[in-house]
Design a protein around this motif. Structure first.
Motif, PDB file in Angstrom:
ATOM      1  N   UNK A 164       0.816  -1.206   0.000  1.00  0.00           N
ATOM      2  CA  UNK A 164       0.000   0.000   0.000  1.00  0.00           C
ATOM      3  C   UNK A 164       0.854   1.261   0.000  1.00  0.00           C
ATOM      4  N   UNK A 165       1.875   1.282   0.842  1.00  0.00           N
ATOM      5  CA  UNK A 165       2.783   2.426   0.894  1.00  0.00           C
ATOM      6  C   UNK A 165       3.539   2.572  -0.420  1.00  0.00           C
ATOM      7  N   UNK A 166       4.037   1.448  -0.957  1.00  0.00           N
ATOM      8  CA  UNK A 166       4.795   1.491  -2.198  1.00  0.00           C
ATOM      9  C   UNK A 166       3.909   1.965  -3.353  1.00  0.00           C
ATOM     10  N   UNK A 167       2.671   1.497  -3.396  1.00  0.00           N
ATOM     11  CA  UNK A 167       1.742   1.926  -4.440  1.00  0.00           C
ATOM     12  C   UNK A 167       1.445   3.414  -4.364  1.00  0.00           C
ATOM     13  N   UNK A 168       1.372   3.947  -3.146  1.00  0.00           N
ATOM     14  CA  UNK A 168       1.167   5.385  -2.964  1.00  0.00           C
ATOM     15  C   UNK A 168       2.341   6.172  -3.550  1.00  0.00           C
ATOM     16  N   UNK A 169       3.563   5.688  -3.320  1.00  0.00           N
ATOM     17  CA  UNK A 169       4.742   6.359  -3.872  1.00  0.00           C
ATOM     18  C   UNK A 169       4.716   6.332  -5.398  1.00  0.00           C
ATOM     19  N   UNK A 170       4.302   5.214  -5.982  1.00  0.00           N
ATOM     20  CA  UNK A 170       4.224   5.132  -7.435  1.00  0.00           C
ATOM     21  C   UNK A 170       3.242   6.160  -7.995  1.00  0.00           C
ATOM     22  N   UNK A 171       2.101   6.303  -7.333  1.00  0.00           N
ATOM     23  CA  UNK A 171       1.109   7.290  -7.772  1.00  0.00           C
ATOM     24  C   UNK A 171       1.682   8.692  -7.725  1.00  0.00           C
ATOM     25  N   UNK A 172       2.402   9.006  -6.629  1.00  0.00           N
ATOM     26  CA  UNK A 172       2.978  10.343  -6.473  1.00  0.00           C
ATOM     27  C   UNK A 172       4.070  10.608  -7.509  1.00  0.00           C
ATOM     28  N   UNK A 173       4.924   9.604  -7.768  1.00  0.00           N
ATOM     29  CA  UNK A 173       5.987   9.784  -8.766  1.00  0.00           C
ATOM     30  C   UNK A 173       5.382   9.980 -10.145  1.00  0.00           C
ATOM     31  N   UNK A 174       4.361   9.201 -10.484  1.00  0.00           N
ATOM     32  CA  UNK A 174       3.706   9.358 -11.781  1.00  0.00           C
ATOM     33  C   UNK A 174       3.096  10.753 -11.930  1.00  0.00           C
ATOM     34  N   UNK A 175       2.581  11.304 -10.833  1.00  0.00           N
ATOM     35  CA  UNK A 175       1.916  12.610 -10.892  1.00  0.00           C
ATOM     36  C   UNK A 175       2.900  13.769 -10.848  1.00  0.00           C
ATOM     37  N   UNK A 176       4.028  13.617 -10.129  1.00  0.00           N
ATOM     38  CA  UNK A 176       4.893  14.762  -9.869  1.00  0.00           C
ATOM     39  C   UNK A 176       6.238  14.727 -10.594  1.00  0.00           C
ATOM     40  N   UNK A 177       6.761  13.561 -10.892  1.00  0.00           N
ATOM     41  CA  UNK A 177       8.125  13.456 -11.413  1.00  0.00           C
ATOM     42  C   UNK A 177       8.157  12.914 -12.828  1.00  0.00           C
ATOM     43  N   UNK A 178       7.341  11.938 -13.125  1.00  0.00           N
ATOM     44  CA  UNK A 178       7.361  11.252 -14.417  1.00  0.00           C
ATOM     45  C   UNK A 178       7.085  12.205 -15.575  1.00  0.00           C
ATOM     46  N   UNK A 179       7.856  12.048 -16.653  1.00  0.00           N
ATOM     47  CA  UNK A 179       7.614  12.790 -17.881  1.00  0.00           C
ATOM     48  C   UNK A 179       6.482  12.106 -18.652  1.00  0.00           C
ATOM     49  N   UNK A 180       5.682  12.871 -19.390  1.00  0.00           N
ATOM     50  CA  UNK A 180       4.572  12.238 -20.133  1.00  0.00           C
ATOM     51  C   UNK A 180       5.005  11.103 -21.051  1.00  0.00           C
ATOM     52  N   UNK A 181       6.250  11.154 -21.558  1.00  0.00           N
ATOM     53  CA  UNK A 181       6.707  10.095 -22.457  1.00  0.00           C
ATOM     54  C   UNK A 181       7.310   8.908 -21.715  1.00  0.00           C
ATOM     55  N   UNK A 182       7.486   9.016 -20.392  1.00  0.00           N
ATOM     56  CA  UNK A 182       8.000   7.899 -19.601  1.00  0.00           C
ATOM     57  C   UNK A 182       6.938   6.817 -19.454  1.00  0.00           C
ATOM     58  N   UNK A 183       7.393   5.588 -19.256  1.00  0.00           N
ATOM     59  CA  UNK A 183       6.480   4.500 -18.973  1.00  0.00           C
ATOM     60  C   UNK A 183       5.989   4.565 -17.535  1.00  0.00           C
ATOM     61  N   UNK A 184       5.013   3.736 -17.175  1.00  0.00           N
ATOM     62  CA  UNK A 184       4.515   3.717 -15.796  1.00  0.00           C
ATOM     63  C   UNK A 184       5.632   3.397 -14.810  1.00  0.00           C
ATOM     64  N   UNK A 185       5.636   4.088 -13.689  1.00  0.00           N
ATOM     65  CA  UNK A 185       6.645   3.849 -12.662  1.00  0.00           C
ATOM     66  C   UNK A 185       6.473   2.446 -12.078  1.00  0.00           C
ATOM     67  N   UNK A 186       7.599   1.782 -11.839  1.00  0.00           N
ATOM     68  CA  UNK A 186       7.610   0.420 -11.298  1.00  0.00           C
ATOM     69  C   UNK A 186       8.062   0.460  -9.846  1.00  0.00           C
ATOM     70  N   UNK A 187       7.470  -0.367  -9.025  1.00  0.00           N
ATOM     71  CA  UNK A 187       7.855  -0.453  -7.618  1.00  0.00           C
ATOM     72  C   UNK A 187       8.467  -1.803  -7.296  1.00  0.00           C
TER      73      UNK A 187
END
Length: 348
Positions: A266-289
């Motif tokens: 649950x904690x790791x999934x929350x971090x993935x959501x935050x990275x996708x929203x705040x850090x990931x570039x639109x052309x990057x693939x989905x963040x992996x945990x």
């Protein structure tokens, strides 16, 4: 030495760029020449080994012919190394291990002779040798790194982490992502025992980041430790953040100093959501945990991953099983490691 010191006029416009290009071309040509020489040498050794095999089988020559051949070849070519009885026996074993001339030309000859000897000495059969040979070529491993990866049983650990990538990522990214993770990860280079705390492990991994990246495998680029995420005014910190150059995505790694529990995801999934929203570039693939723990129940991990749409993996990590008392006392404390890291941050 500058131009004035040797009495030269300043170079004309564009000269510096042209010189840089020439240096690059010369360096590339040198590398190609070295590879060509190595390829011819390995093919020669294979041919000699094949001849020894063929003649011993057809004419019943015994092992002593190798001793005689070594003397005669060294007398004929005193400037050449590699004609010792031991190396001639390796040539014979090399030809016996790879009877397929096409494979030798396309793969084995791309590796230095010393690498091929490591494959012969450390691995029992052709399939594992092929796999490690391909990896050594792909990642340009040195002879020592190849030996270390074999000793660390890389083949058995590659792609062994429990993941949900087959359902959370499209092909072929799901296959590449699965092959990018291992289980277990070996952190024995840290010098820590299984009693080490999560924070100790995390700090030590960054202090030994070169070994850590080697253990993670090709493609991982270190982004940061304790990376801050500001979510609605609340602060959260990711243990370790990487970017994978082949997958073109961020990889969040969380370390747990105990047995895997489903709520860790649950904690790791929350971090993935935050990275996708705040850090990931639109052309990057989905963040992996990737969750690293000291142990896991594989079935429990599979159940925990089954109903989540985020790409997550669970793997174990291994530290030193035990250390002699005299060695334990010589290890740096967590405070010493933190001071060294702080000192390196202040360095110019």
């Amino acid at each position: 030495m500058n131009d004035q010191a040797v009495g030269l006029t300043p170079p004309p416009e564009g000269y510096t760029d042209w010189l840089t290009e020439l240096k690059s071309r010369i360096h590339t040509a040198q590398q190609r020449a070295t590879l060509a020489v190595n390829r011819e040498l390995v093919l020669l050794y294979w041919q000699i080994g094949r001849d020894i095999l063929t003649r011993q089988a057809a004419q019943g020559w015994g092992a002593k012919v190798i001793e005689r051949l070594a003397l005669d070849l060294r007398a004929a070519f005193p400037e050449m190394k590699g004609f010792s009885p031991r190396n001639l026996k390796y040539m014979r074993a090399f030809a016996e291990a790879w009877p397929d001339a096409q494979f030798v030309q396309q793969a084995a000859a791309q590796l230095p002779w010393g690498h091929n000897l490591v494959l012969l000495d450390k691995l029992p059969g052709p399939e594992t040798r092929r796999w490690y040979a391909a990896k050594a070529i792909e990642h340009n491993w040195s002879r020592n790194i190849l030996a270390m990866q074999i000793d660390a049983r890389l083949l058995e650990r590659t792609g062994a982490a429990v993941t949900n990538f087959s359902t959370s990522l499209p092909k072929p990214q799901s296959d590449l992502a699965r092959e990018s993770l291992k289980d277990p990860y070996r952190f024995d280079f840290l010098g820590l025992t299984d009693k080490a705390r999560e924070r100790e492990i995390e700090i030590a991994l960054i202090k030994h980041v070169t070994d850590f990246l080697l253990e993670l495998g090709a493609g991982f680029a270190f982004v940061g430790r304790q990376v801050l995420l500001d979510v609605g005014g609340d602060e959260f910190f990711i243990d370790l953040l990487f970017y994978h150059l082949k997958l073109r995505c961020y990889v969040v790694i969380e370390i747990k100093g105990g047995k895997f529990k489903p709520d860790h995801l649950g904690q790791l999934g929350f971090y993935l959501t935050a990275v996708d929203a705040q850090i990931k570039h639109p052309q990057d693939g989905p963040t992996i945990g990737l969750l690293l723990c000291t142990s896991k129940n594989k079935v429990v991990a599979e159940y925990a991953l089954r109903n989540t749409a985020q790409p997550l993996g669970v793997a174990e990590y291994k530290l030193l099983e035990s250390l002699p008392a005299e060695l334990q006392t010589s290890l740096p404390s967590i405070e010493q490691i933190e001071r060294e890291l702080a000192g390196s941050d202040d360095a110019p």
